[in-house]
Scaffold this motif. Sequence first.
Motif, short mmCIF file in Angstrom:
data_model
loop_
_atom_site.label_atom_id
_atom_site.label_comp_id
_atom_site.label_asym_id
_atom_site.label_seq_id
_atom_site.Cartn_x
_atom_site.Cartn_y
_atom_site.Cartn_z
N ASP A 75 0.81 -1.22 0.00
CA ASP A 75 0.00 0.00 0.00
C ASP A 75 0.84 1.27 0.00
O ASP A 75 0.52 2.24 -0.67
N SER A 76 1.93 1.27 0.77
CA SER A 76 2.73 2.49 0.91
C SER A 76 3.89 2.55 -0.08
O SER A 76 4.47 3.62 -0.30
N GLY A 77 4.25 1.40 -0.67
CA GLY A 77 5.41 1.37 -1.56
C GLY A 77 6.73 1.55 -0.83
O GLY A 77 7.73 1.93 -1.43
N TYR A 149 -0.82 -13.11 -2.67
CA TYR A 149 -0.94 -13.06 -1.22
C TYR A 149 0.28 -12.34 -0.64
O TYR A 149 1.42 -12.73 -0.91
N ARG A 150 0.04 -11.31 0.15
CA ARG A 150 1.16 -10.51 0.66
C ARG A 150 1.28 -10.54 2.18
O ARG A 150 2.17 -9.92 2.74
N GLY A 151 0.37 -11.19 2.88
CA GLY A 151 0.43 -11.16 4.33
C GLY A 151 -0.19 -9.89 4.88
O GLY A 151 -0.65 -9.03 4.12
N SER A 152 -0.21 -9.73 6.20
CA SER A 152 -0.93 -8.62 6.82
C SER A 152 -0.32 -7.26 6.48
O SER A 152 -1.02 -6.27 6.35
N ARG A 153 1.01 -7.21 6.31
CA ARG A 153 1.69 -5.94 6.01
C ARG A 153 2.44 -6.00 4.68
O ARG A 153 3.27 -5.14 4.41
N GLY A 154 2.20 -7.02 3.90
CA GLY A 154 2.93 -7.15 2.64
C GLY A 154 4.32 -7.75 2.81
O GLY A 154 5.15 -7.66 1.92
N LEU A 155 4.55 -8.35 3.94
CA LEU A 155 5.91 -8.79 4.25
C LEU A 155 6.06 -10.31 4.21
O LEU A 155 7.09 -10.85 4.61
N GLY A 156 5.05 -11.00 3.71
CA GLY A 156 5.06 -12.46 3.82
C GLY A 156 5.53 -13.18 2.56
O GLY A 156 6.19 -12.60 1.70
N ALA A 157 5.18 -14.44 2.51
CA ALA A 157 5.45 -15.31 1.35
C ALA A 157 6.93 -15.55 1.10
O ALA A 157 7.34 -15.76 -0.03
N GLU A 158 7.74 -15.51 2.15
CA GLU A 158 9.18 -15.73 1.98
C GLU A 158 9.53 -17.20 2.20
O GLU A 158 10.07 -17.57 3.26
N ILE A 159 9.25 -17.99 1.20
CA ILE A 159 9.50 -19.43 1.30
C ILE A 159 11.00 -19.71 1.48
O ILE A 159 11.38 -20.67 2.14
N GLY A 160 11.83 -18.86 0.91
CA GLY A 160 13.28 -19.04 1.04
C GLY A 160 13.76 -18.98 2.48
O GLY A 160 14.85 -19.48 2.79
N HIS A 161 12.97 -18.38 3.35
CA HIS A 161 13.40 -18.28 4.74
C HIS A 161 12.58 -19.18 5.66
O HIS A 161 12.49 -18.94 6.86
#
Length: 322
Positions: A75-77, A149-161
């Motif tokens: 949302d904020s970029g 899908y971006r998670g609650s703050r757009g910080l998710g989906a990091e399968i690499g971690h």
Amino acid sequence: MPPRRVIGIDAGGTKLLGGVVDEDLVVHHRVHRTWRGADRAETLDIFVEAVDEVRAAAPDVDAVGFGIPALVEWDSGVARWSTHLPLEDVRFRDLMSERLGLPVVVDNDANAALVAEARFGAARDCGHAVLVALGTGIGSGLLIDGRIYRGSRGLGAEIGHMVVDLHGPDCQGACPGRGCLEVLASGSAIGREGMAAAQRDPSSALGRRMAAGREISGAIVTELAHDGDEVAQAVLAEIGRRLGYGLTGVVNVFNPEVIVIGGGAIAAGELLLGPARDVVMERALPPAREFVRIVPTHFGDESGMLGAALMAFDAAIPASAS
Ligand SMILES: [Zn+2]
């Protein structure tokens, strides 16, 4: 009316690919950049220079889309965190828009790649897809019910971690974890395992290359494997199996129709994907494992650039006109 054009920029942990893209996804001018050790200001300057270079060749662009290797608040970029680039808490979208004088959209690089693959590529017509990009690190994107899908703050989906080895090595870059999939199965990991294999077996093509004082990278391991070196092939098979363990968790959690594998390391093709599929078929829960396809990207290493361009078209053209 002339065809509309935008600029798509795909930035990875060590290199950038950009281009002017028209509405038929034809790329007219490409630009390449690399950064190693650049600080924040230099990194941002490289983004601007790359855009300026393609813009000089095609000034009539409507917007710029960036895929960057960072956790981006959609949302904020704002880029909140990056494992590989100094982009923590950077107002990326607004800063770039001010410097370029154009509308700008920014998202995680793997999300951008997934947009291109989901609309026109390997995940076309799929509502549930996962993209995993194997490069310097491991980027990833999730498509759930047809939406990124971006998670609650757009910080998710990091399968690499995702942690796949509790006692594994420290993760790469600025990640505080250890035993993450990224440190075990990225393109960088192929290079590290290739060096270890060269030391173990100095008579192999890999070993001879190392003895000659030449670099052993993931790309070199892949090249030698394609040329038939069994030691290099065994390295890719091991990395492929590790990837498979990570994808097993992905299949069990998300039940995707397709997992699209991209990034530079996909040059290894079936030497990597075959062992990954074998592990998923052996370890993931039935029957989800039988339905999932594990395939390479349709657009090769250009899906991130094309997806960033598609996002720029979305941003530049009002929804009522699209
Ligand atoms: Zn990690």
